[in-house]
Motif scaffolding. Structure first.
Motif, PDB file in Angstrom:
ATOM      1  N   ALA A  56     -23.233   2.761  54.087  1.00  0.00           N
ATOM      2  CA  ALA A  56     -23.814   2.229  52.846  1.00  0.00           C
ATOM      3  C   ALA A  56     -25.332   2.347  52.872  1.00  0.00           C
ATOM      4  N   PHE A  57     -25.951   2.060  54.029  1.00  0.00           N
ATOM      5  CA  PHE A  57     -27.407   2.159  54.150  1.00  0.00           C
ATOM      6  C   PHE A  57     -27.856   3.604  53.937  1.00  0.00           C
ATOM      7  N   THR A  58     -27.155   4.546  54.549  1.00  0.00           N
ATOM      8  CA  THR A  58     -27.490   5.959  54.413  1.00  0.00           C
ATOM      9  C   THR A  58     -27.327   6.425  52.972  1.00  0.00           C
ATOM     10  N   ASN A  59     -26.286   5.967  52.297  1.00  0.00           N
ATOM     11  CA  ASN A  59     -26.000   6.416  50.933  1.00  0.00           C
ATOM     12  C   ASN A  59     -26.908   5.793  49.872  1.00  0.00           C
ATOM     13  N   LEU A  60     -27.529   4.676  50.172  1.00  0.00           N
ATOM     14  CA  LEU A  60     -28.421   4.032  49.213  1.00  0.00           C
ATOM     15  C   LEU A  60     -29.673   4.894  49.051  1.00  0.00           C
ATOM     16  N   GLU A  61     -29.988   5.261  47.825  1.00  0.00           N
ATOM     17  CA  GLU A  61     -31.062   6.221  47.573  1.00  0.00           C
ATOM     18  C   GLU A  61     -32.315   5.564  47.010  1.00  0.00           C
ATOM     19  N   ILE A  62     -33.452   6.218  47.250  1.00  0.00           N
ATOM     20  CA  ILE A  62     -34.703   5.805  46.654  1.00  0.00           C
ATOM     21  C   ILE A  62     -34.494   5.772  45.137  1.00  0.00           C
ATOM     22  N   GLY A  63     -34.987   4.712  44.494  1.00  0.00           N
ATOM     23  CA  GLY A  63     -34.782   4.542  43.052  1.00  0.00           C
ATOM     24  C   GLY A  63     -33.657   3.578  42.735  1.00  0.00           C
ATOM     25  N   SER A  64     -32.876   3.197  43.758  1.00  0.00           N
ATOM     26  CA  SER A  64     -31.797   2.230  43.551  1.00  0.00           C
ATOM     27  C   SER A  64     -32.387   0.849  43.262  1.00  0.00           C
ATOM     28  N   THR A  87     -50.434  -4.141  44.743  1.00  0.00           N
ATOM     29  CA  THR A  87     -49.050  -4.079  44.274  1.00  0.00           C
ATOM     30  C   THR A  87     -48.190  -4.854  45.257  1.00  0.00           C
ATOM     31  N   GLU A  88     -47.342  -5.706  44.733  1.00  0.00           N
ATOM     32  CA  GLU A  88     -46.476  -6.505  45.600  1.00  0.00           C
ATOM     33  C   GLU A  88     -45.229  -5.708  45.985  1.00  0.00           C
ATOM     34  N   ILE A  89     -44.988  -5.617  47.290  1.00  0.00           N
ATOM     35  CA  ILE A  89     -43.806  -4.936  47.831  1.00  0.00           C
ATOM     36  C   ILE A  89     -42.922  -5.997  48.469  1.00  0.00           C
ATOM     37  N   GLU A  90     -41.651  -5.992  48.099  1.00  0.00           N
ATOM     38  CA  GLU A  90     -40.689  -6.895  48.724  1.00  0.00           C
ATOM     39  C   GLU A  90     -39.929  -6.105  49.773  1.00  0.00           C
ATOM     40  N   ILE A  91     -39.907  -6.620  50.991  1.00  0.00           N
ATOM     41  CA  ILE A  91     -39.234  -5.942  52.104  1.00  0.00           C
ATOM     42  C   ILE A  91     -37.992  -6.734  52.485  1.00  0.00           C
ATOM     43  N   TRP A  92     -36.859  -6.043  52.465  1.00  0.00           N
ATOM     44  CA  TRP A  92     -35.599  -6.649  52.874  1.00  0.00           C
ATOM     45  C   TRP A  92     -35.265  -6.148  54.270  1.00  0.00           C
ATOM     46  N   VAL A  93     -34.938  -7.064  55.139  1.00  0.00           N
ATOM     47  CA  VAL A  93     -34.641  -6.765  56.540  1.00  0.00           C
ATOM     48  C   VAL A  93     -33.123  -6.810  56.736  1.00  0.00           C
ATOM     49  N   ILE A 108     -35.633  -2.073  53.783  1.00  0.00           N
ATOM     50  CA  ILE A 108     -35.748  -1.477  52.459  1.00  0.00           C
ATOM     51  C   ILE A 108     -36.943  -2.108  51.763  1.00  0.00           C
ATOM     52  N   HIS A 109     -37.793  -1.256  51.167  1.00  0.00           N
ATOM     53  CA  HIS A 109     -38.967  -1.714  50.426  1.00  0.00           C
ATOM     54  C   HIS A 109     -38.677  -1.586  48.932  1.00  0.00           C
ATOM     55  N   PHE A 110     -38.957  -2.653  48.190  1.00  0.00           N
ATOM     56  CA  PHE A 110     -38.772  -2.656  46.741  1.00  0.00           C
ATOM     57  C   PHE A 110     -40.101  -2.913  46.048  1.00  0.00           C
ATOM     58  N   LYS A 111     -40.311  -2.194  44.967  1.00  0.00           N
ATOM     59  CA  LYS A 111     -41.454  -2.438  44.094  1.00  0.00           C
ATOM     60  C   LYS A 111     -40.884  -2.669  42.699  1.00  0.00           C
ATOM     61  N   SER A 112     -41.161  -3.841  42.152  1.00  0.00           N
ATOM     62  CA  SER A 112     -40.636  -4.217  40.827  1.00  0.00           C
ATOM     63  C   SER A 112     -39.113  -4.073  40.769  1.00  0.00           C
ATOM     64  N   GLY A 113     -38.439  -4.435  41.854  1.00  0.00           N
ATOM     65  CA  GLY A 113     -36.979  -4.423  41.884  1.00  0.00           C
ATOM     66  C   GLY A 113     -36.343  -3.067  42.136  1.00  0.00           C
ATOM     67  N   ILE A 114     -37.146  -2.036  42.370  1.00  0.00           N
ATOM     68  CA  ILE A 114     -36.635  -0.680  42.602  1.00  0.00           C
ATOM     69  C   ILE A 114     -36.989  -0.233  44.019  1.00  0.00           C
ATOM     70  N   MET A 115     -36.015   0.351  44.724  1.00  0.00           N
ATOM     71  CA  MET A 115     -36.249   0.798  46.089  1.00  0.00           C
ATOM     72  C   MET A 115     -37.224   1.975  46.099  1.00  0.00           C
ATOM     73  N   VAL A 116     -38.309   1.804  46.887  1.00  0.00           N
ATOM     74  CA  VAL A 116     -39.320   2.857  46.987  1.00  0.00           C
ATOM     75  C   VAL A 116     -39.409   3.443  48.395  1.00  0.00           C
ATOM     76  N   LYS A 117     -38.791   2.781  49.377  1.00  0.00           N
ATOM     77  CA  LYS A 117     -38.850   3.272  50.754  1.00  0.00           C
ATOM     78  C   LYS A 117     -37.697   2.679  51.546  1.00  0.00           C
ATOM     79  N   LYS A 118     -37.196   3.486  52.476  1.00  0.00           N
ATOM     80  CA  LYS A 118     -36.140   3.029  53.382  1.00  0.00           C
ATOM     81  C   LYS A 118     -36.559   3.380  54.790  1.00  0.00           C
ATOM     82  N   ILE A 119     -36.516   2.409  55.697  1.00  0.00           N
ATOM     83  CA  ILE A 119     -36.883   2.644  57.085  1.00  0.00           C
ATOM     84  C   ILE A 119     -35.631   2.534  57.947  1.00  0.00           C
TER      85      ILE A 119
END
Length: 125
Positions: A56-64, A87-93, A108-119
């Motif tokens: 699921a982590f691998t399949n989740l795409e930027i923009g989700s 700009t506020e970035i929300e990071i989910w661990v 996963i990094h979110f900006k305005s509720g949209i995923m912008v980065k995955k580590i």
């Protein structure tokens, strides 16, 4: 004679493109193998969120959206906010070490509720 030269150049180009593609794939897979070897040697202390899965982590795409992340991965272990150039970035661990040691980092990094980065990386301490 020119016809042979032209077809030879085409063949050389095709071989070069294929070698470049193979080299790129090998380089990318080498990092994955090295990570697995390091975790094997040093041990893995990773603690994952309750519904986490690698697929699921691998399949989740930027923009989700955050809603998609919750649907596929469930809630994160924790989350926090950071400021990035005003700009506020929300990071989910989604993973952490249970002993501040070697672990697989899944963020996963979110900006305005949209995923912008995955580590997705291995941390060796």
């Amino acid at each position: 004679m020119q016809k042979e030269s032209f077809s030879s150049k085409k063949l050389i180009r095709k071989v070069a493109v294929n070698l470049l593609a193979i080299t790129s794939l090998l380089a990318a897979s080498t990092f994955l193998v090295i990570d697995e070897i390091l975790i094997f040697i040093f041990g893995d202390t990773t603690l994952y969120s309750r519904n986490y899965s690698d697929q699921a982590f691998t399949n989740l795409e930027i923009g989700s959206s955050q809603e998609n992340a919750i649907t596929f991965l469930g809630p994160p272990l924790e989350s926090y906010l950071v400021d990035d150039d005003s700009t506020e970035i929300e990071i989910w661990v989604y993973s952490k070490s249970n002993s501040d040691s070697h672990f697989r980092k899944k963020l996963i990094h979110f900006k305005s509720g949209i995923m912008v980065k995955k580590i997705d990386e291995v941390v060796i301490d």
